[in-house]
Design a protein around this motif. Sequence first.
Motif, PDB file in Angstrom:
ATOM      1  N   TYR A  45      56.725   9.570 -35.765  1.00 55.18           N
ATOM      2  CA  TYR A  45      55.873   8.402 -35.962  1.00 55.18           C
ATOM      3  C   TYR A  45      54.804   8.438 -34.872  1.00 55.18           C
ATOM      4  O   TYR A  45      55.137   8.489 -33.684  1.00 55.18           O
ATOM      5  N   THR A  50      45.694  10.519 -32.324  1.00 59.33           N
ATOM      6  CA  THR A  50      45.798  11.373 -33.510  1.00 59.33           C
ATOM      7  C   THR A  50      46.391  12.714 -33.112  1.00 59.33           C
ATOM      8  O   THR A  50      45.890  13.363 -32.186  1.00 59.33           O
ATOM      9  N   ALA A  62      47.262  13.434 -38.173  1.00 58.66           N
ATOM     10  CA  ALA A  62      48.117  12.249 -38.304  1.00 58.66           C
ATOM     11  C   ALA A  62      47.697  11.241 -37.240  1.00 58.66           C
ATOM     12  O   ALA A  62      47.866  11.487 -36.050  1.00 58.66           O
ATOM     13  N   SER A  63      47.138  10.129 -37.684  1.00 57.49           N
ATOM     14  CA  SER A  63      46.661   9.124 -36.736  1.00 57.49           C
ATOM     15  C   SER A  63      47.695   8.018 -36.543  1.00 57.49           C
ATOM     16  O   SER A  63      48.710   7.954 -37.244  1.00 57.49           O
ATOM     17  N   LYS A  64      47.408   7.146 -35.582  1.00 55.50           N
ATOM     18  CA  LYS A  64      48.312   6.056 -35.219  1.00 55.50           C
ATOM     19  C   LYS A  64      48.867   5.374 -36.466  1.00 55.50           C
ATOM     20  O   LYS A  64      48.130   5.024 -37.383  1.00 55.50           O
ATOM     21  N   ALA A  66      50.982   6.870 -38.577  1.00 56.38           N
ATOM     22  CA  ALA A  66      51.408   7.873 -39.561  1.00 56.38           C
ATOM     23  C   ALA A  66      52.876   8.239 -39.349  1.00 56.38           C
ATOM     24  O   ALA A  66      53.384   8.255 -38.231  1.00 56.38           O
ATOM     25  N   ILE A  68      55.629  11.320 -40.288  1.00 49.96           N
ATOM     26  CA  ILE A  68      55.703  12.730 -40.688  1.00 49.96           C
ATOM     27  C   ILE A  68      57.168  13.133 -40.772  1.00 49.96           C
ATOM     28  O   ILE A  68      57.923  12.943 -39.816  1.00 49.96           O
TER      29      ILE A  68
END
Length: 117
Positions: A45, A50, A62-64, A66, A68
């Motif tokens: 998370y 990013t 993947a930015s704040k 996101a 995965i």
Amino acid sequence: MGRISSIFKADGDETAGTFSVSEWWLEANTKGPSAHSHDDDHAWYVIDGTMSVEIDDQRFEASKGAFILIPGGSVHTFENRTRHRAGILSFNNSAGFEEKMAGISEWFSRNPAGDAV
């Protein structure tokens, strides 16, 4: 670990060996670890900034906020290609990763993280 830091929020002793949670921070324009895989799943998370994430040769930003999912066995890595610090929370579905941190820290002391771009 130089431009990379990690803090374990929950380890195997605290979770009866069932999972671990760690917080990872990369300074601006910092390359992460080399591509690698683990048997256990990771759920990441992004808590700030990013992260550039690569999973099985597929790269994405993947930015704040996101989330995965990295299935066990997937080859993965991450780096911060931006001009701002970035951080992730990493949830591992089994404990034990924290026991490898001494060796990982030693490796980074001999091989400092370079620039991502």
